[in-house]
Design a protein around this motif. Structure first.
Motif, PDB file in Angstrom:
ATOM      1  N   UNK A   1       0.873  -1.166   0.000  1.00  0.00           N
ATOM      2  CA  UNK A   1       0.000   0.000   0.000  1.00  0.00           C
ATOM      3  C   UNK A   1       0.911   1.217   0.000  1.00  0.00           C
ATOM      4  N   UNK A   2       0.664   2.122  -0.932  1.00  0.00           N
ATOM      5  CA  UNK A   2       1.431   3.363  -0.989  1.00  0.00           C
ATOM      6  C   UNK A   2       0.449   4.503  -0.737  1.00  0.00           C
ATOM      7  N   UNK A   3       0.539   5.101   0.436  1.00  0.00           N
ATOM      8  CA  UNK A   3      -0.311   6.224   0.805  1.00  0.00           C
ATOM      9  C   UNK A   3       0.466   7.502   0.507  1.00  0.00           C
ATOM     10  N   UNK A   4      -0.143   8.384  -0.288  1.00  0.00           N
ATOM     11  CA  UNK A   4       0.552   9.590  -0.729  1.00  0.00           C
ATOM     12  C   UNK A   4      -0.219  10.822  -0.270  1.00  0.00           C
ATOM     13  N   UNK A   5       0.433  11.623   0.553  1.00  0.00           N
ATOM     14  CA  UNK A   5      -0.170  12.856   1.042  1.00  0.00           C
ATOM     15  C   UNK A   5      -0.171  13.905  -0.067  1.00  0.00           C
ATOM     16  N   UNK A   6      -1.353  14.440  -0.352  1.00  0.00           N
ATOM     17  CA  UNK A   6      -1.493  15.511  -1.344  1.00  0.00           C
ATOM     18  C   UNK A   6      -1.720  16.824  -0.595  1.00  0.00           C
ATOM     19  N   UNK A   7      -0.676  17.267   0.088  1.00  0.00           N
ATOM     20  CA  UNK A   7      -0.774  18.509   0.837  1.00  0.00           C
ATOM     21  C   UNK A   7      -1.570  18.393   2.118  1.00  0.00           C
ATOM     22  N   UNK A   8      -1.644  17.213   2.687  1.00  0.00           N
ATOM     23  CA  UNK A   8      -2.396  16.992   3.914  1.00  0.00           C
ATOM     24  C   UNK A   8      -1.690  17.656   5.098  1.00  0.00           C
ATOM     25  N   UNK A   9      -2.430  18.471   5.844  1.00  0.00           N
ATOM     26  CA  UNK A   9      -1.838  19.159   7.001  1.00  0.00           C
ATOM     27  C   UNK A   9      -2.630  18.911   8.285  1.00  0.00           C
ATOM     28  N   UNK A  10      -3.517  17.909   8.276  1.00  0.00           N
ATOM     29  CA  UNK A  10      -4.365  17.677   9.443  1.00  0.00           C
ATOM     30  C   UNK A  10      -3.803  16.652  10.427  1.00  0.00           C
ATOM     31  N   UNK A  11      -2.562  16.209  10.222  1.00  0.00           N
ATOM     32  CA  UNK A  11      -1.950  15.252  11.135  1.00  0.00           C
ATOM     33  C   UNK A  11      -2.223  13.801  10.789  1.00  0.00           C
ATOM     34  N   UNK A  12      -2.951  13.560   9.721  1.00  0.00           N
ATOM     35  CA  UNK A  12      -3.301  12.200   9.318  1.00  0.00           C
ATOM     36  C   UNK A  12      -2.076  11.374   8.970  1.00  0.00           C
ATOM     37  N   UNK A  13      -1.055  12.005   8.435  1.00  0.00           N
ATOM     38  CA  UNK A  13       0.158  11.297   8.019  1.00  0.00           C
ATOM     39  C   UNK A  13       0.711  10.450   9.169  1.00  0.00           C
ATOM     40  N   UNK A  14       0.717  10.997  10.356  1.00  0.00           N
ATOM     41  CA  UNK A  14       1.271  10.292  11.512  1.00  0.00           C
ATOM     42  C   UNK A  14       0.485   9.036  11.878  1.00  0.00           C
ATOM     43  N   UNK A  15      -0.782   8.972  11.506  1.00  0.00           N
ATOM     44  CA  UNK A  15      -1.596   7.802  11.866  1.00  0.00           C
ATOM     45  C   UNK A  15      -1.198   6.553  11.083  1.00  0.00           C
TER      46      UNK A  15
ATOM     47  N   UNK B   1      -3.297  14.754  -8.582  1.00  0.00           N
ATOM     48  CA  UNK B   1      -2.529  14.318  -9.747  1.00  0.00           C
ATOM     49  C   UNK B   1      -1.071  14.058  -9.401  1.00  0.00           C
ATOM     50  N   UNK B   2      -0.466  14.955  -8.655  1.00  0.00           N
ATOM     51  CA  UNK B   2       0.927  14.777  -8.242  1.00  0.00           C
ATOM     52  C   UNK B   2       1.057  13.586  -7.289  1.00  0.00           C
ATOM     53  N   UNK B   3       0.057  13.385  -6.441  1.00  0.00           N
ATOM     54  CA  UNK B   3       0.075  12.244  -5.521  1.00  0.00           C
ATOM     55  C   UNK B   3       0.003  10.932  -6.300  1.00  0.00           C
ATOM     56  N   UNK B   4      -0.858  10.880  -7.298  1.00  0.00           N
ATOM     57  CA  UNK B   4      -0.958   9.678  -8.126  1.00  0.00           C
ATOM     58  C   UNK B   4       0.350   9.420  -8.870  1.00  0.00           C
ATOM     59  N   UNK B   5       0.917  10.460  -9.421  1.00  0.00           N
ATOM     60  CA  UNK B   5       2.195  10.316 -10.140  1.00  0.00           C
ATOM     61  C   UNK B   5       3.273   9.749  -9.211  1.00  0.00           C
ATOM     62  N   UNK B   6       3.359  10.266  -8.008  1.00  0.00           N
ATOM     63  CA  UNK B   6       4.345   9.772  -7.039  1.00  0.00           C
ATOM     64  C   UNK B   6       4.070   8.313  -6.686  1.00  0.00           C
ATOM     65  N   UNK B   7       2.803   7.958  -6.530  1.00  0.00           N
ATOM     66  CA  UNK B   7       2.439   6.580  -6.226  1.00  0.00           C
ATOM     67  C   UNK B   7       2.786   5.632  -7.362  1.00  0.00           C
ATOM     68  N   UNK B   8       2.489   6.035  -8.597  1.00  0.00           N
ATOM     69  CA  UNK B   8       2.828   5.203  -9.753  1.00  0.00           C
ATOM     70  C   UNK B   8       4.331   5.005  -9.857  1.00  0.00           C
TER      71      UNK B   8
END
Length: 151
Positions: free
Chosen positions: A59-73, A92-99
């Protein structure tokens, strides 16, 4: 068939194979911006179902400018890689990074930013259907996509 909002929401995932060498059978890319608690819950349920189905996956989770603290979870979740960069500011940038980071023979996209609950069995079923169709058609690259329409 007339396309309605209900048809779009209920549309099954689209599935097709990836290109290049594969380290795992299935990569699930999860771009997110403001998923809240849905992100960790979705990743946990999805990894449990994929593991139970004996599918090798990542699973590749890609933050697209997330600033709510979800990344740490997502820290310490098995089979899960997190990509978070200030340069990734949209889906779009998040998908590109994931691919770019994916190593799966098949690639799936799960959108957790909507209000709709993701059914991990539907994602697995989409993978199986894509494999069947690909075996029959012997076509090029494949992608499993689970896009939800917010109304």
């Amino acid at each position: 068939m007339t396309t309605t909002v209900a048809n779009l929401i209920a549309a099954p995932p689209v599935v097709v194979p990836a290109t290049g060498p594969s380290a795992v059978d299935f990569t699930v890319i999860i771009p997110f911006h403001r998923p809240g608690v849905a992100l960790r819950q979705t990743v946990q349920r999805l990894t449990e179902v994929l593991h139970a189905q004996n599918i090798t996956f990542e699973v590749i989770a890609v933050s697209a400018g997330c600033i709510d603290g979800t990344v740490a979870t997502l820290e310490q979740l098995p089979h899960t890689r997190l990509i978070a960069s200030r340069d990734i500011q949209d889906k779009g940038a998040a998908l590109h990074a994931g691919f770019t980071a994916s190593t799966g023979a098949w690639i799936g996209i799960v959108d957790v930013d909507g209000d709709t609950e993701i059914d991990p069995y539907e994602v697995v079923e989409s993978l199986h259907l894509a494999r069947e169709r690909h075996d029959l058609a012997s076509r090029g690259p494949a992608l499993v996509c689970r896009e939800l329409v917010n109304v």
